[in-house]
Design an enzyme around this catalytic site. Sequence first.
Site, PDB file in Angstrom:
ATOM      1  N   SER A  28       0.828  -1.205   0.000  1.00  0.00           N
ATOM      2  CA  SER A  28       0.000   0.000   0.000  1.00  0.00           C
ATOM      3  C   SER A  28       0.858   1.248   0.000  1.00  0.00           C
ATOM      4  O   SER A  28       1.906   1.293   0.657  1.00  0.00           O
ATOM      5  CB  SER A  28      -0.875  -0.004   1.247  1.00  0.00           C
ATOM      6  OG  SER A  28      -1.499   1.249   1.399  1.00  0.00           O
ATOM      7  N   TYR A  55      -1.251   0.160  10.529  1.00  0.00           N
ATOM      8  CA  TYR A  55      -1.558  -0.518   9.265  1.00  0.00           C
ATOM      9  C   TYR A  55      -0.384  -0.368   8.295  1.00  0.00           C
ATOM     10  O   TYR A  55       0.097  -1.347   7.714  1.00  0.00           O
ATOM     11  CB  TYR A  55      -2.848   0.073   8.667  1.00  0.00           C
ATOM     12  CG  TYR A  55      -3.084  -0.317   7.229  1.00  0.00           C
ATOM     13  CD1 TYR A  55      -3.349  -1.637   6.894  1.00  0.00           C
ATOM     14  CD2 TYR A  55      -3.036   0.640   6.202  1.00  0.00           C
ATOM     15  CE1 TYR A  55      -3.554  -1.999   5.574  1.00  0.00           C
ATOM     16  CE2 TYR A  55      -3.239   0.286   4.891  1.00  0.00           C
ATOM     17  CZ  TYR A  55      -3.499  -1.036   4.570  1.00  0.00           C
ATOM     18  OH  TYR A  55      -3.688  -1.391   3.264  1.00  0.00           O
ATOM     19  N   LYS A 104       2.438  -3.176   6.588  1.00  0.00           N
ATOM     20  CA  LYS A 104       2.738  -3.342   5.155  1.00  0.00           C
ATOM     21  C   LYS A 104       4.248  -3.210   4.928  1.00  0.00           C
ATOM     22  O   LYS A 104       4.846  -3.970   4.163  1.00  0.00           O
ATOM     23  CB  LYS A 104       1.969  -2.322   4.313  1.00  0.00           C
ATOM     24  CG  LYS A 104       0.466  -2.565   4.270  1.00  0.00           C
ATOM     25  CD  LYS A 104       0.123  -3.848   3.529  1.00  0.00           C
ATOM     26  CE  LYS A 104      -1.357  -4.148   3.534  1.00  0.00           C
ATOM     27  NZ  LYS A 104      -1.701  -5.454   2.956  1.00  0.00           N
TER      28      LYS A 104
HETATM   29  N1  UFG Z   1     -12.350  12.049   2.974  1.00  0.00           N
HETATM   30  C1  UFG Z   1     -13.363  12.929   3.288  1.00  0.00           C
HETATM   31  N2  UFG Z   1     -14.439  12.467   3.953  1.00  0.00           N
HETATM   32  C2  UFG Z   1     -14.581  11.170   4.331  1.00  0.00           C
HETATM   33  C3  UFG Z   1     -13.547  10.255   4.010  1.00  0.00           C
HETATM   34  C4  UFG Z   1     -12.441  10.746   3.326  1.00  0.00           C
HETATM   35  O1  UFG Z   1     -13.281  14.129   2.986  1.00  0.00           O
HETATM   36  O2  UFG Z   1     -15.600  10.809   4.947  1.00  0.00           O
HETATM   37  C5  UFG Z   1     -11.186  12.543   2.225  1.00  0.00           C
HETATM   38  C6  UFG Z   1      -9.866  12.342   2.948  1.00  0.00           C
HETATM   39  O3  UFG Z   1      -9.606  13.410   3.807  1.00  0.00           O
HETATM   40  C7  UFG Z   1      -8.903  12.253   1.754  1.00  0.00           C
HETATM   41  C8  UFG Z   1      -9.729  11.583   0.664  1.00  0.00           C
HETATM   42  O4  UFG Z   1     -11.082  11.778   1.045  1.00  0.00           O
HETATM   43  O5  UFG Z   1      -8.551  13.533   1.315  1.00  0.00           O
HETATM   44  C9  UFG Z   1      -9.478  10.092   0.523  1.00  0.00           C
HETATM   45  O6  UFG Z   1      -9.652   9.463   1.773  1.00  0.00           O
HETATM   46  P1  UFG Z   1      -9.753   7.868   1.922  1.00  0.00           P
HETATM   47  O7  UFG Z   1     -10.026   7.562   3.351  1.00  0.00           O
HETATM   48  O8  UFG Z   1     -10.684   7.321   0.913  1.00  0.00           O
HETATM   49  O9  UFG Z   1      -8.308   7.376   1.484  1.00  0.00           O
HETATM   50  P2  UFG Z   1      -6.852   7.728   2.058  1.00  0.00           P
HETATM   51  O10 UFG Z   1      -6.101   8.389   0.958  1.00  0.00           O
HETATM   52  O11 UFG Z   1      -6.902   8.436   3.348  1.00  0.00           O
HETATM   53  O12 UFG Z   1      -6.255   6.304   2.396  1.00  0.00           O
HETATM   54  C10 UFG Z   1      -6.449   5.240   1.509  1.00  0.00           C
HETATM   55  C11 UFG Z   1      -6.644   3.958   2.310  1.00  0.00           C
HETATM   56  C12 UFG Z   1      -5.370   3.496   2.885  1.00  0.00           C
HETATM   57  C13 UFG Z   1      -4.355   3.426   1.815  1.00  0.00           C
HETATM   58  C14 UFG Z   1      -4.162   4.760   1.177  1.00  0.00           C
HETATM   59  C15 UFG Z   1      -3.142   4.656   0.081  1.00  0.00           C
HETATM   60  O13 UFG Z   1      -7.585   4.129   3.338  1.00  0.00           O
HETATM   61  O14 UFG Z   1      -5.543   2.206   3.415  1.00  0.00           O
HETATM   62  O15 UFG Z   1      -5.390   5.175   0.630  1.00  0.00           O
HETATM   63  O16 UFG Z   1      -2.702   5.890  -0.317  1.00  0.00           O
HETATM   64  F1  UFG Z   1      -3.195   3.010   2.301  1.00  0.00           F
END
Ligand code: UFG
Length: 363
Positions: A149, A173, A177
């Site tokens: 990841s 997490y 990885k």
């Molecule tokens: N976001 C919101 N509201 C929400 C959820 C997310 O605004 O309810 C925003 C976050 O702040 C971020 C974007 O949407 O800017 C993406 O968030 P995600 O939670 O979908 O994904 P992340 O990039 O935080 O993390 C994901 C996975 C991890 C992985 C990572 C790899 O959750 O397990 O991508 O880059 F490792």
Amino acid sequence: MEQEADSTVLITGGAGFLGSHATLVLLEAGRSVVVLDDFSNSRPEALRRVAALAGLDGWTATAPGQWRAGPSTGVSLQVVTGDVRRVGDLEAAFAQAPIGAVLHFAGLKAVAESVRQPLRYWQVNVGGSLRLLEAMTAHGCRTLVFSSSATLYGLCEQVPISESAPVQPINPYGSTKAAVERLLADAAASEPGWRIACLRYFNPVGAHPSGRIGEDPSGLPNNLFPLVSQVAVGRLPQLQVYGCDWPTADGTGIRDYIHVMDLAEGHRAALALLEQESPQFLTLNLGSGRGHSVLELVRAFEAASGRPVPWQAAPRRPGDSAVSIADASAAQRRLDWRASRSLDECCRDGWAWQQANPHGYGD
Ligand code: UFG
């Protein structure tokens, strides 16, 4: 030094979101597959649908917790209910057919949960990988594609992020990885013959275009895409946008969203490369190389679904970064693969799945 490329592939976690799409892509490429999954966060129904999409007949129970689809000779899908941490379950999977290669997806993946339960994450993700490597060694199988990841880059300042960026995870997490990558590198260095690819995913989204398989998170989703889908379908009232004051064009976070079918095809390409070339240890980013903000995704989903996605500004989420985009050039070069599907296609296919299965496989 080519390896046999028609042997059966073991896919751990093959019923999950990424695993189910990878299983389908390999079956369609003519590979027989054994799935080992404990169904703790997935359903056998996903695999029944994968078998149907791949044109395999006769989904039948062969033993308690085991199923099979497809002819006795030719391409088949065999399913074993079991946990990668249990030697007996791994043995049951390896007993189904001579296994030539493994795609290892099984593991826990929720960042916030990993902060609350780090030992469980180490036990499942690292302990499970260790048991799997031991079983592979015992069975003379040394070809492995590992589900890593981009989370292991932590708060990387430089974008796009290349594979040479420092590995500095900021949550358990991510630590697990990084630890498994280390474990695999040590195993590969200890004796010749290992063919290993660590694939570092950015943000996998979307679904198979049929709408038959897709992401089915249990409980409240953690990630943006399934949350947006559930708001659009009316399961959730509105989206919280975590931070509208990031240093980006519209103030919301930017991520590299990759269609799950592109990701699955990346696995097929990585496996083909490992089997064709001499033994090696590969580390590759799988991303689209393009960034989209939260609000861009919301608008694309509204357009694809024809439904409003109400949202509300909320404070930044701890541990988030402004921008995460893959430098995907190494995967392009080595695998002759690139993510070809657009954000609009991610939304169209994700919506087709969500609309046809508003409650996932539970319907
Ligand atoms: N976001 C919101 N509201 C929400 C959820 C997310 O605004 O309810 C925003 C976050 O702040 C971020 C974007 O949407 O800017 C993406 O968030 P995600 O939670 O979908 O994904 P992340 O990039 O935080 O993390 C994901 C996975 C991890 C992985 C990572 C790899 O959750 O397990 O991508 O880059 F490792």
